[in-house]
Design a protein around this motif. Structure first.
Motif, mmCIF file in Angstrom:
data_model
loop_
_atom_site.group_PDB
_atom_site.id
_atom_site.type_symbol
_atom_site.label_atom_id
_atom_site.label_comp_id
_atom_site.label_asym_id
_atom_site.label_seq_id
_atom_site.Cartn_x
_atom_site.Cartn_y
_atom_site.Cartn_z
ATOM 1 N N GLU A 583 0.812 -1.208 0.000
ATOM 2 C CA GLU A 583 0.000 0.000 0.000
ATOM 3 C C GLU A 583 0.846 1.260 0.000
ATOM 4 O O GLU A 583 0.306 2.358 0.042
ATOM 5 C CB GLU A 583 -0.921 0.004 1.230
ATOM 6 N N HIS A 584 2.182 1.100 -0.038
ATOM 7 C CA HIS A 584 3.050 2.256 0.124
ATOM 8 C C HIS A 584 3.613 2.803 -1.180
ATOM 9 O O HIS A 584 3.685 4.017 -1.359
ATOM 10 C CB HIS A 584 4.225 1.896 1.063
ATOM 11 N N PHE A 585 4.017 1.951 -2.097
ATOM 12 C CA PHE A 585 4.837 2.410 -3.224
ATOM 13 C C PHE A 585 4.267 1.924 -4.545
ATOM 14 O O PHE A 585 3.836 0.772 -4.687
ATOM 15 C CB PHE A 585 6.267 1.882 -3.063
ATOM 16 N N ASP A 586 4.270 2.809 -5.535
ATOM 17 C CA ASP A 586 3.955 2.427 -6.905
ATOM 18 C C ASP A 586 4.846 3.229 -7.841
ATOM 19 O O ASP A 586 5.274 4.344 -7.519
ATOM 20 C CB ASP A 586 2.483 2.660 -7.235
ATOM 21 N N VAL A 587 5.133 2.655 -8.996
ATOM 22 C CA VAL A 587 5.991 3.308 -9.968
ATOM 23 C C VAL A 587 5.585 2.875 -11.368
ATOM 24 O O VAL A 587 5.118 1.749 -11.572
ATOM 25 C CB VAL A 587 7.485 2.965 -9.708
ATOM 26 N N SER A 588 5.720 3.772 -12.316
ATOM 27 C CA SER A 588 5.500 3.430 -13.722
ATOM 28 C C SER A 588 6.552 4.140 -14.559
ATOM 29 O O SER A 588 6.944 5.272 -14.267
ATOM 30 C CB SER A 588 4.098 3.827 -14.185
ATOM 31 N N LEU A 589 7.013 3.466 -15.594
ATOM 32 C CA LEU A 589 7.966 4.029 -16.548
ATOM 33 C C LEU A 589 7.494 3.676 -17.941
ATOM 34 O O LEU A 589 7.290 2.499 -18.258
ATOM 35 C CB LEU A 589 9.369 3.468 -16.308
ATOM 36 N N ASP A 590 7.288 4.691 -18.768
ATOM 37 C CA ASP A 590 6.817 4.475 -20.136
ATOM 38 C C ASP A 590 7.743 5.189 -21.110
ATOM 39 O O ASP A 590 8.103 6.350 -20.894
ATOM 40 C CB ASP A 590 5.401 5.012 -20.307
ATOM 41 N N VAL A 591 8.121 4.486 -22.167
ATOM 42 C CA VAL A 591 8.885 5.097 -23.255
ATOM 43 C C VAL A 591 7.989 5.120 -24.485
ATOM 44 O O VAL A 591 7.099 4.274 -24.644
ATOM 45 C CB VAL A 591 10.186 4.328 -23.543
ATOM 46 N N PHE A 592 8.210 6.112 -25.344
ATOM 47 C CA PHE A 592 7.311 6.260 -26.487
ATOM 48 C C PHE A 592 8.043 6.818 -27.692
ATOM 49 O O PHE A 592 9.118 7.427 -27.574
ATOM 50 C CB PHE A 592 6.133 7.177 -26.128
ATOM 51 N N ARG A 593 7.433 6.599 -28.846
ATOM 52 C CA ARG A 593 7.888 7.200 -30.097
ATOM 53 C C ARG A 593 6.665 7.598 -30.902
ATOM 54 O O ARG A 593 5.702 6.831 -31.015
ATOM 55 C CB ARG A 593 8.747 6.227 -30.904
ATOM 56 N N ILE A 594 6.694 8.824 -31.434
ATOM 57 C CA ILE A 594 5.583 9.339 -32.232
ATOM 58 C C ILE A 594 6.152 9.858 -33.546
ATOM 59 O O ILE A 594 6.912 10.827 -33.559
ATOM 60 C CB ILE A 594 4.841 10.473 -31.497
ATOM 61 N N ASP A 595 5.809 9.208 -34.641
ATOM 62 C CA ASP A 595 6.211 9.655 -35.976
ATOM 63 C C ASP A 595 5.031 10.374 -36.625
ATOM 64 O O ASP A 595 3.942 9.794 -36.740
ATOM 65 C CB ASP A 595 6.629 8.464 -36.839
ATOM 66 N N ILE A 596 5.241 11.617 -37.029
ATOM 67 C CA ILE A 596 4.175 12.410 -37.639
ATOM 68 C C ILE A 596 4.630 12.860 -39.021
ATOM 69 O O ILE A 596 5.697 13.470 -39.163
ATOM 70 C CB ILE A 596 3.825 13.639 -36.786
ATOM 71 N N ASP A 597 3.823 12.588 -40.014
ATOM 72 C CA ASP A 597 4.090 13.028 -41.385
ATOM 73 C C ASP A 597 3.217 14.232 -41.729
ATOM 74 O O ASP A 597 2.073 14.340 -41.280
ATOM 75 C CB ASP A 597 3.804 11.896 -42.377
ATOM 76 N N ASP A 598 3.792 15.131 -42.524
ATOM 77 C CA ASP A 598 3.053 16.273 -43.089
ATOM 78 C C ASP A 598 2.511 17.214 -42.023
ATOM 79 O O ASP A 598 1.373 17.675 -42.095
ATOM 80 C CB ASP A 598 1.909 15.787 -43.992
ATOM 81 N N ARG A 599 3.338 17.542 -41.023
ATOM 82 C CA ARG A 599 2.895 18.476 -39.993
ATOM 83 C C ARG A 599 2.582 19.836 -40.614
ATOM 84 O O ARG A 599 3.355 20.369 -41.425
ATOM 85 C CB ARG A 599 3.946 18.630 -38.899
ATOM 86 N N VAL A 600 1.445 20.387 -40.239
ATOM 87 C CA VAL A 600 0.987 21.658 -40.793
ATOM 88 C C VAL A 600 1.554 22.797 -39.971
ATOM 89 O O VAL A 600 1.486 22.795 -38.735
ATOM 90 C CB VAL A 600 -0.550 21.727 -40.807
ATOM 91 N N ALA A 601 2.134 23.780 -40.646
ATOM 92 C CA ALA A 601 2.714 24.931 -39.959
ATOM 93 C C ALA A 601 2.709 26.123 -40.906
ATOM 94 O O ALA A 601 2.524 25.979 -42.125
ATOM 95 C CB ALA A 601 4.144 24.628 -39.499
ATOM 96 N N LEU A 602 2.916 27.296 -40.333
ATOM 97 C CA LEU A 602 3.084 28.498 -41.143
ATOM 98 C C LEU A 602 4.499 28.556 -41.700
ATOM 99 O O LEU A 602 5.465 28.171 -41.028
ATOM 100 C CB LEU A 602 2.832 29.746 -40.291
ATOM 101 N N THR A 603 4.620 29.059 -42.908
ATOM 102 C CA THR A 603 5.947 29.272 -43.478
ATOM 103 C C THR A 603 6.643 30.432 -42.763
ATOM 104 O O THR A 603 6.034 31.182 -42.006
ATOM 105 C CB THR A 603 5.853 29.615 -44.967
ATOM 106 N N GLU A 604 7.933 30.555 -43.031
ATOM 107 C CA GLU A 604 8.637 31.764 -42.635
ATOM 108 C C GLU A 604 8.019 32.949 -43.393
ATOM 109 O O GLU A 604 7.352 32.770 -44.420
ATOM 110 C CB GLU A 604 10.122 31.654 -43.001
ATOM 111 N N ARG A 605 8.234 34.140 -42.883
ATOM 112 C CA ARG A 605 7.801 35.330 -43.623
ATOM 113 C C ARG A 605 8.704 35.512 -44.842
ATOM 114 O O ARG A 605 9.917 35.671 -44.705
ATOM 115 C CB ARG A 605 7.871 36.567 -42.736
#
Length: 813
Positions: A583-605
């Motif tokens: 009842e005293h201790f708990d722990v979690s460790l998660d590793v992740f990877r997220i690949d995103i294609d075609d991210r939408v953004a504003l161009t430079e001026r």
């Protein structure tokens, strides 16, 4: 639009909500913060999963957590940043719309890659497009501060892709705000605080940012198992200023009147003034024996003020007949945000059903005061409305689910339909805000943001429909799984199939592995498709530019190489370990990877003589000095890890909870969109997506954050201490001509603490502070500090306001 200040009269109005009810045991409420057996409703359709039994990482924040962390003007966003290391909520300044509606990040990704739910129903986004900010540039984020903190029962944060479960936008994760549904009791609360800090750039100790907050809520039972709960919040915040002494930019006219301002504080850097009112309700009424009608909603109205660059007396943007000493334009935001959900849920045989209608609307009016349209001459107005913005979202949902057994295994099957209509509209500003007057040697349009012109006005809408199915399974006592699939169809982008598989295996008593894989989908927002604006303002180097933000459908943008936007698509992987020992201790460790294609953004001026001449020669539009538009800018990969650990222990007459969390997220760009041939033909040096915007995606926010907190509660006392470490971040600017200054801002430590004493079971008082050691980010180097005026970076998570002290009184019944 006008709003009430938090005054004694306002507090009295809030207290009027309170009525007779049963007493509430505050000590019991505090103890719930240590309970890991809370049944979650986010990330699974199973009805009995707890936090540690989830197949994906989930944080659960209690009402007490949020109440204590959100003392800064009752801001939910600030509370989430204080409690979640993977959540970033910078206090941007001199950043256009971001001075009024702040954008948040989860796992270092874009603000529009977070899906926000309230009671499990999709929340609408804001309407104002942030075009002058860094974090959140080009987005219309959810306004977290429009959600009342006093309304919250708990928040569940799913740190994993969940597009198959909840639909588009859930790339970084899901934040589900669950409203208070207590059928009796209530509370009222009032707090006051202020910043008291040593401002090193000016060598002074200042007290500012005075903040008042009052809230009240009450609940009542209805029938057999029904309830009605309502609340009100009143907020007022004064501004802060951390600007340094002006050294006068070298490119300004070096006249006696301009130089006379050297050594003065002509700029503002910090929080603007804010006044707001929030109201909310949550209710359910029994209908027959097996159903209930439910309804909930929120209302937010605010006036906010933002900072802008100073205009010097002898400059082309000024007429000394109007402003003999120069001027600093002030932006004003009038924000109205409403949402309402009504539905019917119950049981039909072995099936649970939920049918609902959901409406959300954000309307934002942007104004300027202390400004000028220099092309109109000395007769120019000094106050302008620069535009109206509105976003509306209407949804209809129908969901059914049922549990069933197959041998020793238990399964929960769910399926449902959703129909969503989105509508985005903008309205033109005052004619004087965009007019080109007779003084052709002066910039046109109101300074600090020219008004939307009639040609900029957008009216867009689209329909989205989706169908999903999911299966949550328990195979004995060791293995649990969640499988989901969703088909989502946009009438402007077509359809997309997303799926998710997540599993948890308890390979030994109190030890388990969990993991997930999913693909997710985010269609460009309506504002990214059709928003246009005409502006006159300063670029990153402080140079005055007249520019156009063009939609990808604009002929000028297409002639420069703009292409129709494509949806963003991601693939998420997660692998984790969880353990609960006694009842005293708990722990979690998660590793992740997220690949995103075609991210939408504003161009430079895109700016320069070649651009100006091209637009005038080909389209007959003179004086366009800069252009930008939305593109599918880049493919990115984000990798990271998140650690959460808790220790619970009886200590003296109370309960002690020690919590430690750590988050790491690194984003790398795998591909950048090539500069189109049309643009290179004008100038081979033009780039669409350069070093500044790349820096925003990768290094502008800290990769690491860590929190260590201690919370001790007894019948009389509640003691809280929290230490945060904000990791280092790097900023890069492109000032033109190859001048690209770069600075890495070091890690910063922050100490928060609070002491609360329960005078009686109903009354409590508290004293506390945030950033008690009065820490600031590193001073910006001379090349970035804009001639001494802006000594601190606006993206620092620790902010540039210094120490904040507050007191609070609370009554529960």
């Amino acid at each position: 639009m006008s709003h009430p200040y938090v005054t004694p009269l306002g507090v009295a109005i809030a207290l009027a909500l309170a009525g007779p009810a049963f007493a509430q045991d505050v000590a019991e409420t505090a103890a719930e913060a240590t309970n890991l057996d809370t049944v979650i409703v986010t990330g699974t359709r199973a009805t009995d999963r707890t936090v540690l039994e989830s197949t994906s990482p989930i944080d659960v924040l209690t009402a007490e957590d949020i109440r204590k962390a959100g003392v800064l003007n009752g801001e939910l966003g600030s509370a989430l940043q204080a409690l979640l290391p993977s959540f970033n909520f910078p206090r941007q300044s001199n950043s256009g719309g971001a001075d009024h509606i702040r954008a948040a990040q989860l796992r270092g990704l874009s603000p529009n890659q977070i899906l926000v739910l309230v009671n499990g129903k999709r929340r609408h986004t804001s309407a104002l497009v942030n075009t002058d900010s860094k974090i959140g540039k080009g987005t219309t984020p959810v306004d977290f501060n429009a959600i009342p903190v006093s309304a919250i029962k708990r928040i569940e944060v799913l740190r994993d892709g969940a597009g198959a479960q909840y639909g588009s936008d859930a790339v970084a994760g899901v934040i589900n705000v669950i409203l208070n549904d207590a059928p009796e009791g209530g509370s009222y609360e009032a707090s006051f605080g202020a910043h008291h800090t040593d401002v090193e750039p000016i060598g002074q100790t200042v007290t500012d940012g005075q903040t008042s907050f009052a809230s009240a809520q009450v609940g009542s039972g209805i029938g057999d198992g029904g309830f009605f709960r309502v609340g009100l919040e009143l907020k007022n915040r004064e501004g802060t200023n951390r600007a340094g002494f002006d050294q006068i930019p070298f490119f300004e006219e070096q006249t006696p009147d301009n130089l006379a301002l050297a050594g003065k504080r002509n700029y503002y850097l910090g929080d603007g003034e804010s006044k707001a009112i929030n109201a909310w309700l949550n209710s359910a009424v029994p209908v027959g024996e097996n159903a209930e009608f439910y309804a909930f909603g929120t209302y937010h109205q605010s006036d906010t003020r933002g900072a802008n660059y100073f205009r010097y007396p002898d400059g082309v943007a000024n007429w000394k007949e109007v402003y003999p000493d120069g001027y600093r334009p002030i932006s004003i935001g009038e924000n109205l945000d409403v949402s309402g959900v009504a539905g019917l849920r119950g049981q039909w045989g072995d099936w649970d059903y939920d049918a609902s209608l959901n409406y959300g609307r954000n309307a934002f009016t942007y104004r300027l005061e202390n400004s000028l349209n220099a092309s109109l001459g000395p007769s120019s107005p000094t106050r302008f409305k620069t535009g109206d913005y509105e976003f509306q979202q209407t949804l209809a949902n129908f969901d059914v689910s049922r549990g069933f057994d197959a041998g020793d295994n238990h399964h929960t099957f769910a399926t449902g339909l959703e129909f969503r209509r989105e509508q985005y509209d903008t309205g033109a500003g005052d004619p004087a805000s965009y007019a080109a007057g007779p003084f052709t040697d002066r910039p046109t349009g109101s300074q600090a943001g020219g008004g939307l012109t009639p040609q900029d006005v957008a009216h867009l809408s689209r329909d989205v429909s989706s169908v999903y199915a999911s299966l949550s399974s328990e195979f004995g006592e060791k293995l649990t799984t969640d499988i989901a699939a969703r088909y989502e169809h946009y009438d402007d982008f077509g359809g997309e199939l997303t799926g998710k598989l997540a599993a948890r295996y308890e390979f030994a008593p109190a030890f388990a592995l969990r993991g997930s894989v999913s693909n997710n989908f985010r269609a460009p927002s309506l504002s990214q498709i059709g928003y246009e604006a005409t502006s006159t303002g300063y670029d990153a180097s402080g140079q005055l530019l007249q520019g156009r933000l063009l939609s990808v459908n604009n002929p000028i943008a297409q002639a420069l190489g703009a292409r129709p936007l494509e949806p963003e698509k991601s693939v998420n992987f997660s692998l984790g370990f969880t353990s609960r020992i006694g009842e005293h201790f708990d722990v979690s460790l998660d590793v992740f990877r997220i690949d995103i294609d075609d991210r939408v953004a504003l161009t430079e001026r895109i700016s320069g003589d070649a651009l100006t001449e091209f637009v005038q020669d080909e389209f007959g539009v003179p004086g366009v000095q800069s252009v930008n538009f939305f593109i599918n800018a880049a493919d990115t990969r984000t990798e990271g890890a998140e650690l959460v650990a808790n220790w619970r222990q009886k200590l003296g007459s109370g309960d002690l909870l020690l919590s430690g969390t750590y988050s790491y997220a690194k984003t790398e760009i795998k591909r950048i969109a090539a500069t189109p041939a049309e643009l290179q033909a004008l100038d081979p040096d033009y780039v669409l997506f350069g070093i500044e915007e790349s820096n925003t995606l990768t290094d502008a926010a800290p990769r690491t954050r860590a929190l260590l907190s201690a919370n001790w509660n007894s019948d009389k006392w509640s003691l809280l201490g929290r230490v945060s470490r904000h990791g280092s971040a790097t900023r890069v600017f492109n000032f033109g001509g190859g001048f690209e200054p770069k600075q890495t801002y070091g890690a910063e430590w922050q100490l928060d603490a609070e002491v609360e004493y329960r005078i009686t079971p109903k009354w409590s008082v508290a004293l506390g502070g945030q950033n008690l050691t009065d820490e600031y980010p590193d001073r910006s180097i001379d090349d970035i500090a804009y001639f001494g005026n802006l000594p601190y970076d606006v993206l620092s998570p620790i902010g540039s306001n210094g120490a904040y002290y507050y007191s609070r009184i609370r009554y529960t019944f």
